[in-house]
Design an enzyme around this catalytic site. Structure first.
Site, PDB file in Angstrom:
ATOM      1  N   LYS A 222      -6.411  10.103  -1.630  1.00 23.39           N
ATOM      2  CA  LYS A 222      -5.508  10.880  -0.788  1.00 23.39           C
ATOM      3  C   LYS A 222      -4.599  11.783  -1.636  1.00 23.39           C
ATOM      4  O   LYS A 222      -5.101  12.639  -2.331  1.00 23.39           O
ATOM      5  CB  LYS A 222      -4.721   9.910   0.102  1.00 23.39           C
ATOM      6  CG  LYS A 222      -5.620   8.898   0.855  1.00 23.39           C
ATOM      7  CD  LYS A 222      -6.605   9.603   1.754  1.00 23.39           C
ATOM      8  CE  LYS A 222      -7.271   8.736   2.801  1.00 23.39           C
ATOM      9  NZ  LYS A 222      -8.322   7.835   2.338  1.00 23.39           N
TER      10      LYS A 222
ATOM     11  N   ASP B 116       0.871  -1.171   0.000  1.00 30.12           N
ATOM     12  CA  ASP B 116       0.000   0.000   0.000  1.00 30.12           C
ATOM     13  C   ASP B 116       0.912   1.226   0.000  1.00 30.12           C
ATOM     14  O   ASP B 116       1.590   1.504   0.993  1.00 30.12           O
ATOM     15  CB  ASP B 116      -0.917  -0.027   1.235  1.00 30.12           C
ATOM     16  CG  ASP B 116      -1.930   1.106   1.220  1.00 30.12           C
ATOM     17  OD1 ASP B 116      -1.629   2.173   0.631  1.00 30.12           O
ATOM     18  OD2 ASP B 116      -3.014   0.944   1.803  1.00 30.12           O
TER      19      ASP B 116
HETATM   20  N1  PLP Z   1      -4.884   2.729   2.408  1.00 30.09           N
HETATM   21  C1  PLP Z   1      -4.546   3.718   3.268  1.00 30.09           C
HETATM   22  C2  PLP Z   1      -3.120   3.809   3.752  1.00 30.09           C
HETATM   23  C3  PLP Z   1      -5.508   4.630   3.704  1.00 30.09           C
HETATM   24  O1  PLP Z   1      -5.166   5.602   4.562  1.00 30.09           O
HETATM   25  C4  PLP Z   1      -6.833   4.502   3.233  1.00 30.09           C
HETATM   26  C5  PLP Z   1      -7.910   5.420   3.671  1.00 30.09           C
HETATM   27  O2  PLP Z   1      -7.761   6.173   4.604  1.00 30.09           O
HETATM   28  C6  PLP Z   1      -7.149   3.444   2.364  1.00 30.09           C
HETATM   29  C7  PLP Z   1      -6.139   2.592   1.963  1.00 30.09           C
HETATM   30  C8  PLP Z   1      -8.550   3.233   1.870  1.00 30.09           C
HETATM   31  O3  PLP Z   1      -8.820   4.093   0.820  1.00 30.09           O
HETATM   32  P1  PLP Z   1     -10.306   4.588   0.407  1.00 30.09           P
HETATM   33  O4  PLP Z   1     -10.809   5.390   1.558  1.00 30.09           O
HETATM   34  O5  PLP Z   1     -10.046   5.377  -0.826  1.00 30.09           O
HETATM   35  O6  PLP Z   1     -11.123   3.377   0.178  1.00 30.09           O
END
Ligand code: PLP
Length: 370
Positions: free
Chosen positions: A200, A175
């Site tokens: 983000k 991630d």
């Molecule tokens: N990965 C990380 C590190 C995140 O901070 C977030 C959301 O805060 C996500 C994945 C999930 O993303 P989404 O809110 O676009 O589904």
């Protein structure tokens, strides 16, 4: 349908800032639009390259080209970061084993917990326990990494863990939401899949929810990419073209935004380290995120959030506006996250305004303690 994303500018031709501005645009022809169109359609006239919009859309293609180039692979856009994470986790057999940090972003945490509840196994290691990760690789069907971890900001030794996973044939997912491809390109370190919450930094303006997966361009990457594409098509977590257009517009300024926010984060981390009402600063040394443990309990930490006026008390990160939140206010947050921890996502406001607002909020709450 026009599926040509335009001139194929490569990030190896120019600096990344220039690549972000110029990539994924329509071919330069007299009278041509400078931006890809937002193609609002559910289907296409028969016998073209794509026949239905759950399978493909030219606005996706433009965004995917830019992000793929940025990460050094091939990208797919998904409906959300969680949509991308779900697609990546589908690479594990239902009764398989995932090796992961013992604290991750809470959505991933919940998904891994659900995976365990339905018969899978999750091996958890502290982010900095590199030897532990290497020991457990032999038992894993997939290794899941997030570095720095959200919100503890612990850094995983990605080159070592990804290198070992590749050597032993264990598929790996990273991630890359927090560092962005500007700081880390996991495919170059041996990762099989990169996932993003595009919501983000990539989109950057807190106006869309989107995700992406990126895989390598070799035969192994292509095979994994086909599985992810099929997952997106069949599970149907697809992105709206307008959101993808907005994300592409956001990407144009990623380098500027991230550079400014990162410089401010470094300065705030330095100042907060000496703050009387801050017990601990968690800053990985680069990037635009940090966390602080306030010198007080959960209620005091909540009061700090309520007392800021410039910082936005909200649950996201990576937007142009600075945001803060006590993560343990969410019942699903892993218990390893302290009750008094505030996660700070630094935006692009002036650093002196950010400091004044945060310092005042911390001092006010500190002064009002019984
Ligand atoms: N990965 C990380 C590190 C995140 O901070 C977030 C959301 O805060 C996500 C994945 C999930 O993303 P989404 O809110 O676009 O589904």
């Amino acid at each position: 349908m026009s599926d040509d994303p335009g001139p194929h500018l490569s990030p190896t031709d120019v600096h990344v800032d220039s690549y972000l501005v110029g990539a994924g645009r329509p071919a330069r022809q007299p009278g041509a639009s400078v931006n890809p169109a937002v193609e609002l359609t559910s289907t296409y006239a028969a016998d073209g390259p794509v026949n239905y919009a759950r399978v493909g859309n030219p606005t996706w293609t433009a965004f995917e080209e830019v992000l793929g180039g940025l990460e050094g692979g091939r990208a797919l856009v998904h409906a959300s970061g969680m949509g991308a994470i779900s697609a990546a986790l589908s690479l594990v057999p239902p009764a398989g084993t995932v090796l992961a940090p013992d604290q991750t972003y809470n959505g991933t945490w919940d998904l891994l917990t659900a995976f365990e509840a339905s018969g899978g196994t999750v091996l958890r290691r502290h982010a900095t326990d590199t030897a532990g990760f290497l020991d457990d690789l032999a038992r894993a069907d997939l290794v899941w990494l997030e570095s720095p971890t959200n919100p503890l900001m612990d850094v995983i030794d990605l080159p070592v863990v990804l290198g070992a996973a590749r050597e032993r044939g264990v598929p790996s997912v990273v991630d890359n939401t927090l560092p962005t491809p500007l700081l880390c390109r996991p495919l170059t370190l041996g990762a099989d899949v990169v996932v993003h919450s595009v919501t983000k930094y990539l989109a950057g303006h807190s106006d869309v929810v989107l995700g992406a997966t990126v895989v390598g361009t070799d035969a192994r990457g292509q095979a994994i990419g086909e599985r992810l594409r099929l997952h997106r098509t069949l599970h149907g977590a697809i992105a709206g073209p307008l959101e993808v257009y907005l994300a592409l517009r956001g990407l144009r300024t990623l380098a500027l935004r991230f550079e400014r926010a990162s410089a401010s984060a470094a300065e705030l981390a330095r100042r907060l380290a000496d703050h009387a009402f801050v017990e601990r600063v968690r800053y990985p040394g680069s990037g635009a995120m940090l966390a602080i443990d306030v010198a007080g309990d959960a209620a005091a930490a909540e009061r700090v959030c309520a007392a800021t006026t410039l910082w936005l008390h909200s649950t996201s990160l990576g937007g142009v506006e600075s945001q803060l939140e006590r993560r343990r206010r969410h019942p699903s947050e892993p218990l390893g996250v302290p009750e008094n921890l505030l996660r700070l996502s630094v935006g692009i406001e002036h650093v002196e305004d950010l400091w004044r607002d945060l310092d005042r909020a911390l001092c006010e709450v500190s002064a009002s303690r019984p």
